[in-house]
Design a protein around this motif. Sequence first.
Motif, mmCIF file in Angstrom:
data_model
loop_
_atom_site.group_PDB
_atom_site.id
_atom_site.type_symbol
_atom_site.label_atom_id
_atom_site.label_comp_id
_atom_site.label_asym_id
_atom_site.label_seq_id
_atom_site.Cartn_x
_atom_site.Cartn_y
_atom_site.Cartn_z
ATOM 1 N N ILE A 161 0.826 -1.218 0.000
ATOM 2 C CA ILE A 161 0.000 0.000 0.000
ATOM 3 C C ILE A 161 0.859 1.267 0.000
ATOM 4 O O ILE A 161 0.327 2.366 0.147
ATOM 5 N N LEU A 162 2.183 1.121 -0.192
ATOM 6 C CA LEU A 162 3.092 2.269 -0.093
ATOM 7 C C LEU A 162 3.634 2.705 -1.451
ATOM 8 O O LEU A 162 4.700 3.292 -1.541
ATOM 9 N N TYR A 163 2.889 2.433 -2.516
ATOM 10 C CA TYR A 163 3.430 2.680 -3.865
ATOM 11 C C TYR A 163 3.232 4.109 -4.354
ATOM 12 O O TYR A 163 3.771 4.479 -5.395
ATOM 13 N N GLN A 164 2.491 4.948 -3.629
ATOM 14 C CA GLN A 164 2.288 6.342 -4.025
ATOM 15 C C GLN A 164 2.779 7.258 -2.915
ATOM 16 O O GLN A 164 2.173 7.325 -1.842
ATOM 17 N N LEU A 171 -1.851 8.546 4.997
ATOM 18 C CA LEU A 171 -1.815 7.194 5.542
ATOM 19 C C LEU A 171 -1.309 7.198 6.976
ATOM 20 O O LEU A 171 -1.884 6.529 7.854
ATOM 21 N N ILE A 172 -0.258 7.952 7.244
ATOM 22 C CA ILE A 172 0.283 8.020 8.604
ATOM 23 C C ILE A 172 -0.760 8.598 9.563
ATOM 24 O O ILE A 172 -0.943 8.098 10.677
ATOM 25 N N ARG A 173 -1.455 9.605 9.120
ATOM 26 C CA ARG A 173 -2.507 10.199 9.959
ATOM 27 C C ARG A 173 -3.613 9.176 10.233
ATOM 28 O O ARG A 173 -4.110 9.063 11.368
ATOM 29 N N ALA A 191 5.921 -5.286 1.980
ATOM 30 C CA ALA A 191 6.224 -4.616 0.717
ATOM 31 C C ALA A 191 7.407 -5.288 0.050
ATOM 32 O O ALA A 191 8.332 -5.740 0.715
ATOM 33 N N SER A 192 7.362 -5.328 -1.269
ATOM 34 C CA SER A 192 8.485 -5.848 -2.034
ATOM 35 C C SER A 192 9.691 -4.934 -1.867
ATOM 36 O O SER A 192 9.553 -3.703 -1.824
ATOM 37 N N ASN A 193 10.873 -5.525 -1.799
ATOM 38 C CA ASN A 193 12.091 -4.725 -1.712
ATOM 39 C C ASN A 193 12.331 -3.923 -2.982
ATOM 40 O O ASN A 193 13.115 -2.979 -2.983
ATOM 41 N N ALA A 194 11.647 -4.287 -4.054
ATOM 42 C CA ALA A 194 11.766 -3.514 -5.290
ATOM 43 C C ALA A 194 11.061 -2.170 -5.170
ATOM 44 O O ALA A 194 11.297 -1.269 -5.975
#
Length: 243
Positions: A161-164, A171-173, A191-194
């Motif tokens: 879920i961290l791709y943008q 998200l942090i909020r 998350a993928s290391n890529a």
Amino acid sequence: MQDTDFLQTESMDELLARAREKYEVIFEPVRIKDMTLDILQIADMEAYIDQLAETAGDRLELPFWAKIWPASVILGYYLCSLPADKPLDMLELGAGVGLCGLVAAARGHKVLITDNHPDALLFARINILQNNLQERASVQAVDFTADHLSRSFDSILGAEILYQENIYPYLIRFLDKHLDTSLHGEIILSASNARKSPAFFQKAQENFQISHKTLECRDSSADDYEDQESHKITIYRMKARQR
């Protein structure tokens, strides 16, 4: 956002009919440790994308929500390693077809499976019913960049879920607002290391204590071991800093 109230009231046959209006679908077994879940999938993803490319023009929207990502599988395995003697109240964000939430529900936890794509929620609800997990798992439309829920959760889950980067502050909020801040409250992301996201974790460490562990898995879709693609996936565990 589209109305999704029908997900709670329509039968399995009615929901499957909705899915088949748009996609050719099949149930595929996904094995996570000692459990096997039937997961609704687009039958031929490559053919479907080719069809989209021919008809969508410049507005091609790829169905990333429908793919079972390696990070989801690894997070599912990781959830099986956690103690299941005390059922937790869990939230899965950006769930897609809901694999991680289904694993957690099968382990005895209460799970709210969320996404902001209506077809993802449709597939996830079908998967809940197909695996007879409706007593412990439910779906809800949630856009974590804008929405706020009325309660907090023991655990919040998210795979890829961290791709943008532009959504990180929102998200942090959201995580800060909806995580139970007691000692057992925990966020678990994979998350993928890529697709490392240092900007997210640099910002998140202001609110959370973060630990991580990197695991390696292979795509077993190829029969020959040498042809199986290797994936390095990192599991991040985040606990609220005591204020």
